[in-house]
Design a protein around this motif. Structure first.
Motif, PDB file in Angstrom:
ATOM      1  N   TYR A 105      15.401 -19.627 -22.014  1.00 20.86           N
ATOM      2  CA  TYR A 105      16.793 -20.005 -21.718  1.00 20.86           C
ATOM      3  C   TYR A 105      17.777 -19.056 -22.398  1.00 20.86           C
ATOM      4  O   TYR A 105      18.840 -18.749 -21.841  1.00 20.86           O
ATOM      5  N   LEU A 106      17.432 -18.593 -23.581  1.00 20.30           N
ATOM      6  CA  LEU A 106      18.325 -17.684 -24.292  1.00 20.30           C
ATOM      7  C   LEU A 106      18.494 -16.378 -23.513  1.00 20.30           C
ATOM      8  O   LEU A 106      19.604 -15.829 -23.432  1.00 20.30           O
ATOM      9  N   ALA A 107      17.390 -15.903 -22.916  1.00 19.46           N
ATOM     10  CA  ALA A 107      17.479 -14.694 -22.087  1.00 19.46           C
ATOM     11  C   ALA A 107      18.396 -14.926 -20.890  1.00 19.46           C
ATOM     12  O   ALA A 107      19.209 -14.059 -20.534  1.00 19.46           O
ATOM     13  N   GLY A 108      18.295 -16.111 -20.283  1.00 21.16           N
ATOM     14  CA  GLY A 108      19.169 -16.424 -19.145  1.00 21.16           C
ATOM     15  C   GLY A 108      20.620 -16.547 -19.558  1.00 21.16           C
ATOM     16  O   GLY A 108      21.521 -16.084 -18.848  1.00 21.16           O
ATOM     17  N   LEU A 109      20.874 -17.161 -20.708  1.00 19.49           N
ATOM     18  CA  LEU A 109      22.255 -17.321 -21.174  1.00 19.49           C
ATOM     19  C   LEU A 109      22.887 -15.981 -21.524  1.00 19.49           C
ATOM     20  O   LEU A 109      24.079 -15.753 -21.268  1.00 19.49           O
ATOM     21  N   LYS A 110      22.101 -15.088 -22.122  1.00 19.30           N
ATOM     22  CA  LYS A 110      22.642 -13.766 -22.468  1.00 19.30           C
ATOM     23  C   LYS A 110      22.994 -12.978 -21.213  1.00 19.30           C
ATOM     24  O   LYS A 110      23.887 -12.121 -21.232  1.00 19.30           O
ATOM     25  N   ALA A 111      22.259 -13.248 -20.107  1.00 19.85           N
ATOM     26  CA  ALA A 111      22.501 -12.496 -18.870  1.00 19.85           C
ATOM     27  C   ALA A 111      23.623 -13.091 -18.024  1.00 19.85           C
ATOM     28  O   ALA A 111      24.052 -12.486 -17.051  1.00 19.85           O
ATOM     29  N   ALA A 112      24.099 -14.294 -18.406  1.00 22.64           N
ATOM     30  CA  ALA A 112      25.172 -14.937 -17.626  1.00 22.64           C
ATOM     31  C   ALA A 112      26.473 -14.138 -17.748  1.00 22.64           C
ATOM     32  O   ALA A 112      26.784 -13.589 -18.806  1.00 22.64           O
ATOM     33  N   ASP A 113      27.211 -14.085 -16.669  1.00 21.89           N
ATOM     34  CA  ASP A 113      28.468 -13.331 -16.637  1.00 21.89           C
ATOM     35  C   ASP A 113      29.503 -13.974 -17.565  1.00 21.89           C
ATOM     36  O   ASP A 113      29.868 -15.145 -17.363  1.00 21.89           O
ATOM     37  N   PRO A 114      30.009 -13.252 -18.585  1.00 25.27           N
ATOM     38  CA  PRO A 114      31.022 -13.841 -19.487  1.00 25.27           C
ATOM     39  C   PRO A 114      32.294 -14.261 -18.769  1.00 25.27           C
ATOM     40  O   PRO A 114      33.011 -15.164 -19.238  1.00 25.27           O
ATOM     41  N   ALA A 115      32.576 -13.633 -17.631  1.00 29.34           N
ATOM     42  CA  ALA A 115      33.791 -13.986 -16.885  1.00 29.34           C
ATOM     43  C   ALA A 115      33.761 -15.440 -16.417  1.00 29.34           C
ATOM     44  O   ALA A 115      34.809 -16.076 -16.268  1.00 29.34           O
ATOM     45  N   LEU A 116      32.543 -15.975 -16.178  1.00 31.99           N
ATOM     46  CA  LEU A 116      32.435 -17.377 -15.753  1.00 31.99           C
ATOM     47  C   LEU A 116      32.926 -18.305 -16.848  1.00 31.99           C
ATOM     48  O   LEU A 116      33.644 -19.282 -16.585  1.00 31.99           O
ATOM     49  N   ARG A 117      32.527 -18.006 -18.100  1.00 36.42           N
ATOM     50  CA  ARG A 117      32.981 -18.846 -19.226  1.00 36.42           C
ATOM     51  C   ARG A 117      34.497 -18.747 -19.383  1.00 36.42           C
ATOM     52  O   ARG A 117      35.185 -19.755 -19.609  1.00 36.42           O
ATOM     53  N   GLU A 118      35.008 -17.520 -19.297  1.00 35.86           N
ATOM     54  CA  GLU A 118      36.456 -17.331 -19.470  1.00 35.86           C
ATOM     55  C   GLU A 118      37.235 -18.074 -18.385  1.00 35.86           C
ATOM     56  O   GLU A 118      38.254 -18.720 -18.659  1.00 35.86           O
ATOM     57  N   ALA A 119      36.746 -18.009 -17.147  1.00 30.16           N
ATOM     58  CA  ALA A 119      37.423 -18.702 -16.048  1.00 30.16           C
ATOM     59  C   ALA A 119      37.395 -20.214 -16.262  1.00 30.16           C
ATOM     60  O   ALA A 119      38.392 -20.912 -16.007  1.00 30.16           O
ATOM     61  N   ALA A 120      36.247 -20.725 -16.753  1.00 32.43           N
ATOM     62  CA  ALA A 120      36.139 -22.170 -16.999  1.00 32.43           C
ATOM     63  C   ALA A 120      37.093 -22.599 -18.107  1.00 32.43           C
ATOM     64  O   ALA A 120      37.716 -23.670 -18.029  1.00 32.43           O
ATOM     65  N   GLN A 121      37.212 -21.769 -19.160  1.00 33.48           N
ATOM     66  CA  GLN A 121      38.127 -22.105 -20.255  1.00 33.48           C
ATOM     67  C   GLN A 121      39.576 -22.098 -19.777  1.00 33.48           C
ATOM     68  O   GLN A 121      40.380 -22.941 -20.173  1.00 33.48           O
ATOM     69  N   VAL A 122      39.904 -21.148 -18.916  1.00 31.43           N
ATOM     70  CA  VAL A 122      41.260 -21.086 -18.370  1.00 31.43           C
ATOM     71  C   VAL A 122      41.566 -22.348 -17.560  1.00 31.43           C
ATOM     72  O   VAL A 122      42.676 -22.881 -17.575  1.00 31.43           O
ATOM     73  N   ASP A 123      40.524 -22.857 -16.851  1.00 28.69           N
ATOM     74  CA  ASP A 123      40.706 -24.073 -16.051  1.00 28.69           C
ATOM     75  C   ASP A 123      40.695 -25.334 -16.892  1.00 28.69           C
ATOM     76  O   ASP A 123      40.793 -26.443 -16.356  1.00 28.69           O
ATOM     77  N   GLY A 124      40.494 -25.194 -18.220  1.00 29.80           N
ATOM     78  CA  GLY A 124      40.554 -26.352 -19.105  1.00 29.80           C
ATOM     79  C   GLY A 124      39.230 -27.066 -19.304  1.00 29.80           C
ATOM     80  O   GLY A 124      39.206 -28.198 -19.808  1.00 29.80           O
ATOM     81  N   ALA A 125      38.105 -26.448 -18.925  1.00 29.51           N
ATOM     82  CA  ALA A 125      36.804 -27.108 -19.095  1.00 29.51           C
ATOM     83  C   ALA A 125      36.382 -27.059 -20.558  1.00 29.51           C
ATOM     84  O   ALA A 125      36.605 -26.058 -21.244  1.00 29.51           O
ATOM     85  N   ASN A 126      35.767 -28.158 -21.038  1.00 27.18           N
ATOM     86  CA  ASN A 126      35.249 -28.145 -22.407  1.00 27.18           C
ATOM     87  C   ASN A 126      33.863 -27.483 -22.427  1.00 27.18           C
ATOM     88  O   ASN A 126      33.353 -27.042 -21.378  1.00 27.18           O
TER      89      ASN A 126
END
Length: 331
Positions: A215-236
């Motif tokens: 799972y750590l390998a998958g998380l490291k490969a996830a696009d950081p832009a997805l997290r940033e977009a979710a934070q902008v939308d107010g997701a916890n």
């Protein structure tokens, strides 16, 4: 839309021609290298995986001790001390396992329980470790190394380590909880009502580290832009992981499910080190070994147990892969 399809059709039709042209540019030496690189793994796979698997299926229909040849004739009825050997017995080995072999059903039950514990406890635990470490907490590399350490150890060594931990008189657990006196000992590995759960704790300890790394390998490969977009939308943090990141981990989930099923059904080393897979620790893999290479030398019967184990492992993997690929094609 029609014009798009019409425009794409010639391109699709040209693709095989382009591939043939590229192959035509290869020299004879390059073609031989490509064929060799394809042929060697295929031959090895057939020789060491599919060949023994198919041989086990065939042997499961024979009564054979491993000595002498196989004969297509039907077995004579058992009546004396010396049984007919190398003869065709149909599904008798399977019928005998299901109706006249006491360790069979406990072993099936234990294998299923092993699988459920890996799916319900070890996999979520490994995922939790991966998510926490991926957040970059202080000392994350140390935690990662410590949690992954059991994966690098052989299961036989893990069994020895946990034997010391579960030792009735001098073990860590009994000493900590104050049950190391002769009048209040807890025999974790000797009690048939406790030993399977005790072994499952040791197996989960190793499996969680394995899942964490995947799972750590998958998380490291996830696009950081997805997290940033979710934070902008107010997701916890929980919503970001579960609704944004987790769906991108589908390939990792498939690998983990397949690995989990395989690891749970081929479990052998731990229980064999502790008590040779008896007295509450019966597993199908142990029964297969005892019948094929043990004193009884019932190769045909052991092969039937091996086929049962193969079918049990293929059913959940096939259903899961079919559902995933079907869903993917439907998109």
């Amino acid at each position: 839309m029609a014009s798009t399809v019409n425009d794409a059709s010639p391109a699709v039709a040209q693709a095989p021609k382009r591939r043939r042209r590229r192959l035509g540019r290869l020299t004879k030496k390059e073609i031989l290298v490509v064929l060799g690189m394809l042929a060697i793994p295929v031959v090895v796979d057939l020789a060491f995986v599919w060949g023994p698997a198919l041989a086990s299926v065939v042997l499961s229909f024979f009564r054979w001790s491993g000595v002498g040849g196989l004969h297509p004739r039907a077995c004579r009825p058992s009546g004396g001390l010396i049984q007919d050997n190398g003869c065709f017995t149909g599904v008798d080995n399977y019928h005998r396992a299901a109706t006249n072999y006491p360790p069979f059903w406990p072993a099936v039950e234990h294998n299923v329980l092993w699988l459920l514990v890996f799916i319900v406890i070890a996999t979520p635990l490994g995922m939790l470790f991966a998510v926490v470490i991926d957040r970059g907490i202080k000392g994350s590399r140390i935690y990662q190394s410590v949690l992954f350490l059991p994966v690098m150890l052989s299961l036989a060594l893990i069994g020895i380590i946990w034997e010391f931990i579960y030792s009735p008189n001098y073990g860590l657990i009994n000493t900590v909880i104050g049950h190391n006196q002769d009048n209040n000992l807890i025999d974790w590995l000797g009690n048939p009502h406790l030993n399977l759960w005790a072994v499952l704790v040791a197996a989960t300890w190793r499996q969680a580290g394995y899942v964490m790394v995947l799972y750590l390998a998958g998380l490291k490969a996830a696009d950081p832009a997805l997290r940033e977009a979710a934070q902008v939308d107010g997701a916890n943090a929980w919503q970001t992981f579960w609704r944004v990141i987790f769906p991108t981990l589908r390939p990792i989930n498939i690998v983990i499910i397949v690995v989990t099923v395989i690891e749970s059904l081929r479990a052998f080393d731990l229980v064999y080190i502790i008590n040779k897979g008896s007295n509450g620790l019966e597993l199908l893999s142990v029964l297969v070994t005892n019948n094929i290479v043990g004193e009884t030398s019932q190769v045909g019967f052991g092969s039937a147990l091996g086929v049962v184990l193969l079918v049990i492992s293929l059913i959940p993997i096939s259903i899961f892969l079919y559902q995933n690929f079907k869903r993917k094609e439907g998109r």
